[in-house]
Write an enzyme that holds these catalytic residues in place. Structure first.
Site: not given
Length: 305
Positions: A35, A118, A136
């Site tokens: 991520e 997120y 996202d």
């Protein structure tokens, strides 16, 4: 389950890309690293870097034991190298505060360096199977079109999470799948500029299609040109330091051929301000970080087989 989620999950099961962070058994640390790397970087560039990173530092404690300079060097050409520093610091925090285990709780994840809403939710959902809406840029675009009938989403807001939560299946596994499916649809079908509406599994439910594809404008901020930018000269400076590491480099020789001396000096100053390089006696190095590991990191490493 909402019909939109049913259709999208069915499509995702048959069409999801084979990506390393989706493989069975992938742990929370690998998902967290992915991520960080996927922020503003294409999937195709991330995959080889992710593999190399995890081979070198398979746990947060392993990265915490390395220097920030090692992290910046390993980051290579992924761009936005402050992410490497943030990830290194997050690894230290995970090792010190959570005994080397990536936390599951969203608030604990948010307390780590470099992790926003997120990423915290993505780790909780995709690593631990918890039920949260994950939104996202791709998801926001899908929601704008399918639900709101707009060609592009507006500015990010809490409403995005609320809209996703309203569609989220109750079953945790179905919810995680739906989160991933919405992102996948936005990345591969419901794209920003050339959406493939003929291949969309939820085209019959799309409010934008029903309205005749009205153009509501593109509110996304355009990224400044890279060639000749401060970003480019920052990259030149960092590459010189990575190539020379662990040796120091005289400041005057960094990007010495760059045509705009003022811009070069501004880029170096910004790298110092960001903590990406250190200056001492007119020489530069990558960040060396703390001289020794904290007691918490040392204790964890000592107890690890």
């Amino acid at each position: 389950m909402h019909p939109f989620a049913t259709d999208l999950n069915r499509w995702f099961r048959e069409n999801a890309r084979d990506l390393p962070w989706r493989a069975p058994g992938v742990g929370a640390w690998a998902i967290l690293v992915s991520e960080f790397m996927l922020q503003q970087t294409p999937v195709s560039r991330v995959i080889p870097h992710l593999t190399a990173w995890l081979d070198r530092w398979p746990t947060p404690a392993a990265l915490a034991a390395a220097s920030p300079a090692d992290a910046v060097t390993q980051w290579a050409n992924l761009g936005y190298p402050r992410r490497a520093l943030w990830l290194h610091r997050a690894a230290e925090e995970i090792t010190e505060r959570h005994d080397g285990v990536v936390p599951r709780d969203v608030d604990q994840l948010l307390a780590l360096t470099g992790i926003g809403d997120y990423t915290a939710r993505a780790v909780a959902v995709f690593a631990y199977g918890d039920r949260h809406p994950v939104v996202d840029t791709n998801t926001r675009r899908v929601l704008a079109r399918v639900v709101d009938g707009c060609s592009q989403p507006g500015s990010p807001s809490r409403r995005d999470l609320e809209a996703m939560a309203a569609l989220l299946p109750e079953d945790h596994a179905d919810a995680a799948l739906f989160n991933a499916a919405a992102m996948e649809l936005g990345a591969t079908v419901c794209t920003a500029r050339r959406p493939r509406c003929d291949a969309c599994p939820v085209a019959s439910r799309c409010a934008w299609r029903e309205a005749g594809y009205p153009d509501t404008g593109d509110s996304r901020r355009r990224q400044a040109r890279y060639e000749g930018s401060d970003r480019q000269v920052r990259g030149v400076v960092l590459k010189a330091l990575r190539d020379a590491a662990p040796s120091a480099v005289p400041v005057d020789s960094l990007a010495a051929q760059w045509p705009d001396r003022v811009q070069r000096d501004r880029a170096i100053d910004s790298l110092v301000s960001d903590g990406l390089i250190e200056l001492e006696d007119d020489v530069a190095t990558l960040p060396r970080g703390r001289r020794s590991l904290s007691e918490g990191v040392q204790t964890h490493l000592a107890s690890t087989p």
